[in-house]
Design a protein around this motif. Sequence first.
Motif, short mmCIF file in Angstrom:
data_model
loop_
_atom_site.label_atom_id
_atom_site.label_comp_id
_atom_site.label_asym_id
_atom_site.label_seq_id
_atom_site.Cartn_x
_atom_site.Cartn_y
_atom_site.Cartn_z
N VAL A 175 4.41 -23.37 4.07
CA VAL A 175 4.34 -22.09 4.77
C VAL A 175 3.24 -21.25 4.12
O VAL A 175 3.07 -21.26 2.90
N ALA A 176 2.49 -20.53 4.95
CA ALA A 176 1.48 -19.60 4.47
C ALA A 176 2.08 -18.20 4.44
O ALA A 176 2.75 -17.80 5.41
N VAL A 177 1.88 -17.50 3.35
CA VAL A 177 2.46 -16.17 3.19
C VAL A 177 1.33 -15.16 3.04
O VAL A 177 0.43 -15.34 2.22
N SER A 178 1.38 -14.09 3.82
CA SER A 178 0.38 -13.05 3.76
C SER A 178 0.54 -12.22 2.49
O SER A 178 1.62 -11.69 2.23
N THR A 179 -0.53 -12.13 1.70
CA THR A 179 -0.49 -11.32 0.48
C THR A 179 -0.16 -9.87 0.81
O THR A 179 0.66 -9.23 0.13
N ALA A 180 -0.78 -9.34 1.86
CA ALA A 180 -0.52 -7.95 2.24
C ALA A 180 0.94 -7.74 2.61
O ALA A 180 1.55 -6.72 2.25
N ALA A 181 1.53 -8.70 3.32
CA ALA A 181 2.93 -8.57 3.72
C ALA A 181 3.85 -8.60 2.51
O ALA A 181 4.86 -7.87 2.45
N VAL A 182 3.52 -9.44 1.54
CA VAL A 182 4.36 -9.53 0.33
C VAL A 182 4.27 -8.23 -0.46
O VAL A 182 5.29 -7.67 -0.89
N PHE A 183 3.07 -7.72 -0.68
CA PHE A 183 2.92 -6.46 -1.41
C PHE A 183 3.62 -5.32 -0.68
O PHE A 183 4.18 -4.42 -1.31
N ALA A 184 3.61 -5.36 0.66
CA ALA A 184 4.26 -4.30 1.42
C ALA A 184 5.76 -4.28 1.20
O ALA A 184 6.41 -3.23 1.34
N ARG A 185 6.33 -5.42 0.84
CA ARG A 185 7.78 -5.51 0.60
C ARG A 185 8.15 -5.26 -0.86
O ARG A 185 9.34 -5.22 -1.19
N TRP A 186 7.17 -5.14 -1.75
CA TRP A 186 7.47 -4.84 -3.15
C TRP A 186 8.20 -3.50 -3.22
O TRP A 186 7.82 -2.54 -2.53
N ASP A 187 9.24 -3.42 -4.05
CA ASP A 187 10.10 -2.23 -4.05
C ASP A 187 9.51 -1.04 -4.79
O ASP A 187 10.11 0.05 -4.82
N GLY A 188 8.33 -1.20 -5.40
CA GLY A 188 7.66 -0.08 -6.04
C GLY A 188 8.15 0.26 -7.44
O GLY A 188 7.66 1.21 -8.05
N GLU A 189 9.07 -0.52 -7.96
CA GLU A 189 9.63 -0.23 -9.28
C GLU A 189 8.80 -0.89 -10.38
O GLU A 189 8.57 -2.10 -10.37
N ASP A 190 8.37 -0.08 -11.35
CA ASP A 190 7.64 -0.59 -12.50
C ASP A 190 8.65 -1.07 -13.54
O ASP A 190 9.37 -0.27 -14.13
N SER A 241 3.86 -18.66 -7.95
CA SER A 241 2.54 -18.19 -8.39
C SER A 241 2.00 -17.16 -7.41
O SER A 241 2.12 -17.33 -6.18
N GLY A 242 1.38 -16.12 -7.94
CA GLY A 242 0.75 -15.12 -7.08
C GLY A 242 1.71 -14.52 -6.08
O GLY A 242 2.86 -14.21 -6.40
N SER A 243 1.24 -14.41 -4.84
CA SER A 243 2.09 -13.89 -3.76
C SER A 243 2.74 -15.00 -2.96
O SER A 243 3.33 -14.75 -1.91
N GLY A 244 2.67 -16.25 -3.47
CA GLY A 244 3.34 -17.37 -2.83
C GLY A 244 2.50 -17.98 -1.71
O GLY A 244 1.43 -17.50 -1.38
N ALA A 245 3.01 -19.06 -1.13
CA ALA A 245 4.34 -19.61 -1.32
C ALA A 245 4.39 -20.76 -2.34
O ALA A 245 5.42 -21.36 -2.54
N THR A 246 3.26 -21.06 -2.99
CA THR A 246 3.26 -22.16 -3.96
C THR A 246 4.04 -21.77 -5.20
O THR A 246 3.88 -20.67 -5.73
N CYS A 247 4.87 -22.70 -5.66
CA CYS A 247 5.60 -22.53 -6.92
C CYS A 247 5.07 -23.55 -7.91
O CYS A 247 4.49 -24.57 -7.53
N PHE A 248 5.28 -23.26 -9.20
CA PHE A 248 4.82 -24.17 -10.24
C PHE A 248 5.94 -24.44 -11.22
O PHE A 248 6.90 -23.67 -11.33
N ALA A 249 5.81 -25.53 -11.94
CA ALA A 249 6.71 -25.83 -13.05
C ALA A 249 5.91 -26.48 -14.16
O ALA A 249 5.04 -27.32 -13.91
#
Length: 277
Positions: A175-190, A241-249
């Motif tokens: 699956v391809a995940v939009s970086t902008a869409a992922v950042f838009a869903r970040w809850d804003g908490e530091d 990794s990054g904004s996804g959707a690739t994961c690493f181990a």
Amino acid sequence: MIVEPAPAKINLALHVRRRRPDGYHELETLFVFAADGDSVTVVPDATDRFAITGPFAAALAGAAEADNLVIRAAHAFRAAFDIAQPHAITLDKHLPIASGIGGGSADAAATLRALAGLHGIAPDDPRLFVIAEALGADVPACLLGRATLGTGKGEALLPVEGLAGMPLLLVNPGVAVSTAAVFARWDGEDRGGIAADGDLLARALVGRNDLQAPAVAIAPAIAAVLALLDAAAGVRLARMSGSGATCFALFESVAARDAAAARAAAEGWWTLATTLT
């Protein structure tokens, strides 16, 4: 002819601190690089030409050529160094598109390195890094191509001691995940910065990826990948990794990595069994 590797970029940890006035986000991240990825070939030619080969070439076939980071990097290079010579550039695309492992950024960085090599420009010329920063937040790290702590929007780089040779597995559920869409869903908490002490793996282990939860909300298949990697024998660290959707181990041994790769491939997921550089 210059053939330049464009290795996959991995964010061992990715802490989002705040949104900046320029629209980017203030980040802290630990960049490392795989031994494998895409490659870029550059040769002098009578006219500018661009071709894409490899298993993921079709995914880029419908995109406007002017939007490709390789072409943008080439144009910016020629303008910055006042070079009239046209080039034939071939991108051999082996990394999934929009997958959080810096494929486009790595391709742009490889293009800059290849053109610099072809025209006798030092790979650490500051003008290359000015171009890289203008192309995207991850491009400077990919241009440097070694383990670093990235801050700012990711472009302020502090080299760190890496984990060269450690077995690495990359898995993407297709699956391809939009970086902008992922950042838009970040809850804003530091939730704080990356640990300042310890070796690279220790710092990564106590870190996190603040974009993982929003990415999973968009693409639940990421959670299935992480569950498989977390449960694998010999795993030291599994994360998106990054904004996804690739994961690493990261694994204790090649055998453990390859066993996990076989299980992931059996699910129909894209896998790359490699090592860190």
